[in-house]
Write an enzyme that holds these catalytic residues in place. Structure first.
Site, PDB file in Angstrom:
ATOM      1  N   CYS A  78      18.337  21.453  13.551  1.00 19.38           N
ATOM      2  CA  CYS A  78      17.647  20.694  14.550  1.00 19.38           C
ATOM      3  C   CYS A  78      17.892  21.414  15.940  1.00 19.38           C
ATOM      4  O   CYS A  78      18.533  22.540  15.884  1.00 19.38           O
ATOM      5  CB  CYS A  78      18.169  19.170  14.396  1.00 19.38           C
ATOM      6  SG  CYS A  78      19.974  19.118  15.013  1.00 19.38           S
TER       7      CYS A  78
HETATM    8  C1  RB5 Z   1      14.955  16.891  19.194  1.00 15.95           C
HETATM    9  O1  RB5 Z   1      14.622  16.966  20.401  1.00 15.95           O
HETATM   10  C2  RB5 Z   1      16.471  16.932  19.038  1.00 15.95           C
HETATM   11  O2  RB5 Z   1      17.096  15.773  19.534  1.00 15.95           O
HETATM   12  C3  RB5 Z   1      17.051  17.190  17.918  1.00 15.95           C
HETATM   13  O3  RB5 Z   1      16.398  18.355  17.216  1.00 15.95           O
HETATM   14  C4  RB5 Z   1      18.580  17.386  17.479  1.00 15.95           C
HETATM   15  O4  RB5 Z   1      18.888  18.382  18.662  1.00 15.95           O
HETATM   16  C5  RB5 Z   1      19.514  16.380  17.593  1.00 15.95           C
HETATM   17  O5  RB5 Z   1      20.814  16.443  17.248  1.00 15.95           O
END
Ligand code: RB5
Length: 150
Positions: free
Chosen positions: A66
């Site tokens: 993420c």
């Molecule tokens: C998405 O914008 C972001 O919050 C997600 O990818 C991640 O970093 C969450 O931990």
């Protein structure tokens, strides 16, 4: 090796690059999505199916990405049988498997560069759990919190 990979929009580009390199290196990669860079997507929609595949043995190792790797890590560790961690460095990529039996690596698409990500992924995949008595003992104490699966 059978590898599963998943990412939200924060990790989409890194997922695409790592999946291509893994295929080129001879691995079989199952992509759990997202299949496009959608700013409105949510990492649990991709990380949970990947985590279940790791826990069931459908894939041998998982890579979840993420933006920071934090949400993916928190999410993956909710699935019994998954031992996931956010990794930024070579040492932890190896020791996390050898000592802690890590079966899923989490990466930050906005925090980890491609070459460092490729290094830690290759290191993670090459490492094996040591099964040394002290590591088995420690993991059994972790598993006492929630039952071990797989
Ligand atoms: C998405 O914008 C972001 O919050 C997600 O990818 C991640 O970093 C969450 O931990």
């Amino acid at each position: 090796m059978l590898i599963g990979i998943a990412a939200d929009h924060g990790g989409f580009e890194l997922k695409r690059e790592l999946a291509a390199r893994l295929e080129k290196a001879g691995h079989t990669v199952t992509d759990f999505g997202d299949d496009r860079s959608d700013p409105a997507d949510d990492y649990p929609d991709y990380v949970i199916p990947l985590s279940r595949a790791v826990a069931s043995g459908a894939v041998e190792r998982g890579i979840a990405i993420c933006g920071s790797g934090v949400g993916a890590s928190i999410c993956a560790n909710k699935v019994p049988g998954v031992r996931a961690s956010l990794i930024h460095d070579h040492f932890s990529a190896r020791q996390g498997v050898e000592d802690d039996h890590m079966n899923m690596i989490c990466l930050g698409g906005r925090t980890t560069g491609v070459e460092n990500a490729w290094d830690v992924v290759q290191t993670f995949l090459a490492a094996q759990y040591s099964r040394e008595e002290r590591h088995l003992r420690r993991l059994s104490k972790v598993d006492a919190i929630s039952p071990r699966v797989g």
